[in-house]
Every structure is written in structure tokens, then in C-alpha cells.
Write an enzyme that holds these catalytic residues in place. Structure first.
Site, PDB file in Angstrom:
ATOM      1  N   GLU A  23       0.808  -1.386   0.048  1.00 16.98           N
ATOM      2  CA  GLU A  23      -0.111  -0.067   0.291  1.00 16.98           C
ATOM      3  C   GLU A  23       0.913   1.215  -0.030  1.00 16.98           C
ATOM      4  O   GLU A  23       1.748   1.155   0.739  1.00 16.98           O
ATOM      5  CB  GLU A  23      -0.951   0.183   1.395  1.00 16.98           C
ATOM      6  CG  GLU A  23      -1.942   1.369   1.185  1.00 16.98           C
ATOM      7  CD  GLU A  23      -2.872   1.139   2.513  1.00 16.98           C
ATOM      8  OE1 GLU A  23      -3.850   1.991   2.363  1.00 16.98           O
ATOM      9  OE2 GLU A  23      -2.616   0.505   3.397  1.00 16.98           O
ATOM     10  N   GLN A  61      -6.122  -7.455  -5.421  1.00 15.10           N
ATOM     11  CA  GLN A  61      -6.229  -7.891  -4.271  1.00 15.10           C
ATOM     12  C   GLN A  61      -7.279  -7.338  -3.487  1.00 15.10           C
ATOM     13  O   GLN A  61      -7.713  -6.078  -3.552  1.00 15.10           O
ATOM     14  CB  GLN A  61      -5.093  -7.645  -3.490  1.00 15.10           C
ATOM     15  CG  GLN A  61      -4.998  -8.345  -2.302  1.00 15.10           C
ATOM     16  CD  GLN A  61      -3.557  -8.135  -1.397  1.00 15.10           C
ATOM     17  OE1 GLN A  61      -3.502  -7.117  -0.914  1.00 15.10           O
ATOM     18  NE2 GLN A  61      -2.609  -9.043  -1.140  1.00 15.10           N
ATOM     19  N   CYS A  96      -2.165  -7.619   6.027  1.00 19.13           N
ATOM     20  CA  CYS A  96      -1.698  -6.352   6.266  1.00 19.13           C
ATOM     21  C   CYS A  96      -1.980  -5.970   7.900  1.00 19.13           C
ATOM     22  O   CYS A  96      -2.699  -6.558   8.623  1.00 19.13           O
ATOM     23  CB  CYS A  96      -3.107  -5.429   5.817  1.00 19.13           C
ATOM     24  SG  CYS A  96      -2.821  -3.698   6.197  1.00 19.13           S
ATOM     25  N   LYS A 103      -3.069 -14.218   0.540  1.00 17.65           N
ATOM     26  CA  LYS A 103      -1.607 -13.920   1.384  1.00 17.65           C
ATOM     27  C   LYS A 103      -1.730 -13.764   2.854  1.00 17.65           C
ATOM     28  O   LYS A 103      -2.574 -13.136   3.012  1.00 17.65           O
ATOM     29  CB  LYS A 103      -1.059 -12.587   0.706  1.00 17.65           C
ATOM     30  CG  LYS A 103       0.327 -12.050   1.196  1.00 17.65           C
ATOM     31  CD  LYS A 103       0.825 -10.879   0.122  1.00 17.65           C
ATOM     32  CE  LYS A 103       2.237 -10.768   0.584  1.00 17.65           C
ATOM     33  NZ  LYS A 103       2.465  -9.878   1.816  1.00 17.65           N
TER      34      LYS A 103
END
Length: 313
Positions: free
Chosen positions: A9, A68, A98, A139
Site C-alpha cells: 500500500e 487484491q 496487512c 496472502k
């Protein structure tokens, strides 16, 4: 060996993806995550995050771009994944890695690693909603605050129908602090039958070689190391440190970056300085350039300084 450019990001945005895939041979790259909450997103959001959808789902160099998503609502994730597929996404990826506090506080990203059943439901819903010929992947990190559910999560993702799993070899609580625990990955590979892609703390060819050896993985996802050293992917692919870009070639890449489209000139200058700061970790010439331009805010002056630097080389 498959080599993948990681979704990061604020870093691997469309401009950076286009530049890095123009000089390095990636098998595919992945967008920054698109956050899904309580609605089917309008088409312009998909095109903002992934303008490559208007180019057959590929960068200008022909590298596929997987889309994603991040969220915790199975129905909404499924709807948005199906829409991305309709718009031409070559594959769908789901983010369970994340570590950002804001994301985790809203029950997204790595915090879901404490809920393997939820992860299964999310992946399954997306897999069921997306046409069979379009891969769905995930992921994840080793865990949220600990590794109690590492294998449970991997097994859930496989059982839900994912085609492969990328593992960032740290927990959320580890953040991005070295080391990455590549030695934890063989157990995941032994537990599941789908490919496992190793990710985390790969900055050099030597680290890539060690990651492959220690993890037992055949494929790698390159993250910050790929941005810091745009030629890293070629070094790894050819297993040879001579596969390097010259500094003049990298300067031209930086000029191309400054020609990229963005909302504001200030934003592009800031993004460029962020990148140049990272390049100083990989190239001594970048530090000299940084000292020359770090106080410049005007785009024309910055571009002229960069061109002048190029003439000196």
C-alpha cells in the site's frame, strides 16, 4: 521459479508497477489492496486501483496484474471479486497479512488470522463467485500475535479452493523487523498441497538464495527489496549479480517516474522522494543525488536537477 511483485500500500501503485515490470521479468504483480466493507464498489474504484484492467489486465510490458481485496464480509467480497473478474482481472488475491492498526481495528488483514473458520468462509465465497478459470489466491502472515493458527489458516485457505498461498514469514506483531522466519515455511508446505510462495526480508540475491534453501519454496514474492533494487528480480531470476541496471539506466527510470500521472504535482514529488530515499539503500549514487534534490519541491526544478545529474555520470 515464479517471481512475483508484492502488493504494498502506498508503494507499488500503478505507476511503480509499470516501471518495475518494464525493467524486470515478473511472472505477475498484485495491486494494493482494495478495501471492501458493505457495498459493491463502482467501476471507477476498480480502474483507480487497477488501470491495467483497461489493458487486458496487464502492465504496459505485458505483466499480469492480480487484483487484491481486503475485508471480512464474505458476500461483499464475493460480489466485488466477481465484478473484478468481469472487468478483466486475470486472478483474485485476498489479503490476510496487512498489519496496519487501522485495518486490524476494523477486523481486516492480519487480525483475521485468529479466526481460521472466517478465513475459510471468505476464500470459499470468493472462489465460488469467480469463474473457475480465474485463480483465487491468498496472502497471509504466520499469525496475528502468535503462530497458534498458522497451519489451521493454511489448511483453511487450501480447503476453500485457493490455487496458491503466499506467506509473509512473520507475524503481525513482528511487523517488518528482521529477520523473516523462513524456517517456519517447510511445515506449511508439508501440511498443504497447493504451492507456497515465500515472502519477507529479501533484499539481495544472497537473501533470495537463502530463502529458497531454508524455506524449501520454489517461488518468491519480492517486496520492498524490489523497489529498493529494481534489478533485483533479474539478479534472482538469472542467479547472477551481474544482471544489474546501470546508474544512468536507473536515472532514466526516475525521469520516467516523474512523467507519470498523479492527482497533484506535490504528490508525485513526494512519492519520488520516497522512492529515491529507498534507492539509497541499494545504490551509492542515489545518496549523492538525494543530497542534491532533497529540498526541491518544484517539479520542473526537480526534473532539471535530475537531468543535470544524469549528464554528470
Amino acid at each position: 521459479m515464479k517471481l512475483v511483485l508484492a502488493p504494498m500500500e502506498g508503494l507499488t501503485d500503478p505507476l511503480m508497477r509499470d516501471l518495475l515490470t518494464s525493467v524486470g521479468h515478473y511472472d505477475w504483480c498484485v495491486t494494493e489492496f482494495i478495501r471492501v466493507t458493505d457495498s459493491l464498489l463502482p467501476e471507477h474504484v476498480f480502474y483507480t486501483f487497477c488501470p491495467e484492467l483497461q489493458n487486458g489486465g496487464k502492465t504496459n510490458s505485458g505483466t499480469p496484474v492480480h487484483v487484491q481485496f481486503l475485508g471480512n464480509d464474505a458476500n461483499r467480497l464475493a460480489q466485488n471479486a466477481a465484478r473484478a473478474a468481469e472487468l478483466g482481472a486475470p486472478a483474485i488475491d485476498l489479503n490476510f497479512g496487512c498489519p496496519a492498526k487501522t485495518v486490524n481495528r476494523h477486523r481486516g488483514g492480519a487480525v483475521l488470522l485468529d479466526e481460521p473458520d472466517v478465513i475459510y468462509a471468505l476464500v470459499k465465497a470468493v472462489r465460488d463467485a469467480v469463474p473457475a478459470h480465474i485463480p483465487v489466491s491468498a496472502k497471509m502472515r504466520l499469525g496475528y500475535l502468535d503462530e497458534n493458527h498458522t497451519l489451521d489458516n493454511a489448511l483453511a485457505i487450501e480447503a476453500a479452493g485457493a490455487s496458491w498461498l503466499t506467506v509473509h514469514a512473520r507475524t503481525k506483531s513482528d511487523g517488518y523487523k528482521p529477520p523473516a522466519y523462513w524456517e517456519k515455511l517447510p511445515a506449511i508446505q508439508q501440511a498443504i498441497g497447493i504451492p507456497v510462495i515465500a515472502n519477507g526480508e529479501i533484499w539481495t540475491l544472497e537473501q533470495a538464495q537463502r530463502c529458497l534453501e531454508i524455506s524449501g519454496c520454489k517461488d518468491l514474492m519480492l517486496g520492498r527489496g524490489a523497489v529498493t533494487r529494481p534489478d533485483l528480480v533479474n539478479r534472482v531470476r538469472h542467479n547472477n549479480d551481474s544482471q544489474q541496471l546501470s546508474w544512468p539506466e536507473l536515472v532514466q527510470l526516475q525521469l520516467d517516474f516523474l512523467d507519470g500521472a498523479t492527482k497533484t504535482e506535490q504528490g508525485l514529488v513526494g512519492r519520488y522522494k520516497q522512492w529515491l530515499g529507498m534507492l539509497t539503500q541499494g545504490y551509492s549514487e542515489a545518496e549523492l543525488l538525494w543530497n542534491d534534490i532533497k529540498k526541491i519541491r518544484d517539479m520542473d526544478i526537480l526534473r532539471a536537477a535530475l537531468q543535470q545529474h544524469c549528464l554528470k555520470q
